[in-house]
Write a protein that holds these residues in place. Sequence first.
Motif, short mmCIF file in Angstrom:
data_model
loop_
_atom_site.label_atom_id
_atom_site.label_comp_id
_atom_site.label_asym_id
_atom_site.label_seq_id
_atom_site.Cartn_x
_atom_site.Cartn_y
_atom_site.Cartn_z
N TRP A 150 0.81 -1.21 0.00
CA TRP A 150 0.00 0.00 0.00
C TRP A 150 0.85 1.27 0.00
CZ3 TRP A 150 -4.22 -1.04 -1.93
CH2 TRP A 150 -5.14 -1.98 -1.47
N VAL A 151 0.49 2.17 -0.90
CA VAL A 151 1.07 3.52 -0.94
C VAL A 151 -0.07 4.49 -0.66
CG1 VAL A 151 2.18 5.26 -2.37
CG2 VAL A 151 2.87 2.87 -2.57
N TYR A 152 0.13 5.34 0.34
CA TYR A 152 -0.90 6.30 0.74
C TYR A 152 -0.99 7.42 -0.30
CZ TYR A 152 -3.04 10.04 3.57
OH TYR A 152 -3.84 11.05 4.04
N LYS A 153 -2.21 7.69 -0.79
CA LYS A 153 -2.39 8.73 -1.80
C LYS A 153 -3.37 9.81 -1.37
CE LYS A 153 -0.67 6.84 -6.05
NZ LYS A 153 -0.83 6.87 -7.52
N GLY A 154 -3.49 9.99 -0.05
CA GLY A 154 -4.29 11.09 0.45
C GLY A 154 -5.64 10.65 0.99
N ASN A 155 -6.40 11.65 1.47
CA ASN A 155 -7.72 11.37 2.01
C ASN A 155 -8.64 12.55 1.81
OD1 ASN A 155 -8.05 13.07 4.67
ND2 ASN A 155 -5.96 12.30 4.71
N SER A 156 -9.92 12.30 1.88
CA SER A 156 -10.93 13.35 1.77
C SER A 156 -11.90 13.17 2.92
CB SER A 156 -11.68 13.24 0.43
OG SER A 156 -12.77 14.13 0.39
N CYS A 157 -11.94 14.16 3.83
CA CYS A 157 -12.77 14.05 5.03
C CYS A 157 -13.98 14.98 4.93
CB CYS A 157 -11.96 14.38 6.27
SG CYS A 157 -10.56 13.27 6.53
N LEU A 158 -15.09 14.52 5.47
CA LEU A 158 -16.36 15.25 5.37
C LEU A 158 -16.41 16.37 6.40
CD1 LEU A 158 -19.26 15.46 4.18
CD2 LEU A 158 -19.96 13.79 5.91
N SER A 159 -16.57 17.61 5.93
CA SER A 159 -16.71 18.75 6.83
C SER A 159 -18.16 18.78 7.37
CB SER A 159 -16.40 20.04 6.09
OG SER A 159 -17.36 20.27 5.07
#
Length: 235
Positions: free
Chosen positions: A22-31
Motif C-alpha cells: 500500500w502507498v498512501y495517496k491522500g484522504n478526503s474528510c467530510l466537513s
Amino acid sequence: AEPKWETVLDIDALAKAEDKNWVYKGNSCLSPDYELCMVTLSDGGKDASIQREFNAKTKSWVEGGFATKESKGGSSWLDKDTQLVGVDFGPGTMTASGYPMTARLWKRGQPLDAAVEFMRGEPSDVGLFAGAHERADGSREIVVTRAVTFYDNETYWIPRKDGVLQKPVKFPVPPKSSLGAEFKGQMLLTLNEDWREYTTGDLVSFSLDDFMADGQIAAVNLVYRPDEKSSLNGY
C-alpha cells in the motif's frame, strides 16, 4: 515545543496485515466534523487505486462502510450517507484514456454496482469527474467536469429538487478555463483563453446564485489581471 504525535493510521502495518504494497495517496474528510474520511490507497503506487472509509475519531475502518474497487477515478462526499463516485463499472464505463466516463450517486449500504448513474461522457473524452461544491452555509452542490480534451473542459451543475437529481445545467464559460472556489457568493474562474472583455490569464468572478437561478452569467467581475511581467500561478 515538545509535540506528542499520535499515529492515526499506520500504512506499513496495514500493508503487512493485508499482504499489499500500500502507498498512501491522500484522504478526503467530510466537513465540518472531518471525522469520516475516504482514504486513497494504491497497491505499489500505480495510478489505479481504492478508496476506503475510515473514522478519524476512532482511528478505525468503518465496518460495512464505503469502499471502491481498484480503478482510476474516485469518490467525493455529498453528505455522510452519499458519495459521488466515478470508477470502472465494467464495459462502456471508461473512456479510451482509461478514466471514468460515468458519474454516479452511491448511497450508504448499497453495493457499489447499485450506484445510480446521473451523467455520462463520451468514449473520446479524457474523463468525467463529479465532485461536491461546498457553499458558505455548509450546503453542497453537485458539480461535474467533463474533460473533453487535455485542454478543453465543460462544467455542469446538477440541480436537485426534493432530493431528486435534475437535468445537468452547463456553466456558460469558455472551454479553456478553470472553475475554482467560491467567495462571498462569487465563483472564481481562471481564463486560459480570451472571453468577453477579458483576456487569457485573468482571474474573474460571477454570482453563483444568479447562474443557479436561470443558467446564465450576466455580470462578470475582474479580480486580478497579470501585467506584462507577471502571471497568475494560484490564489
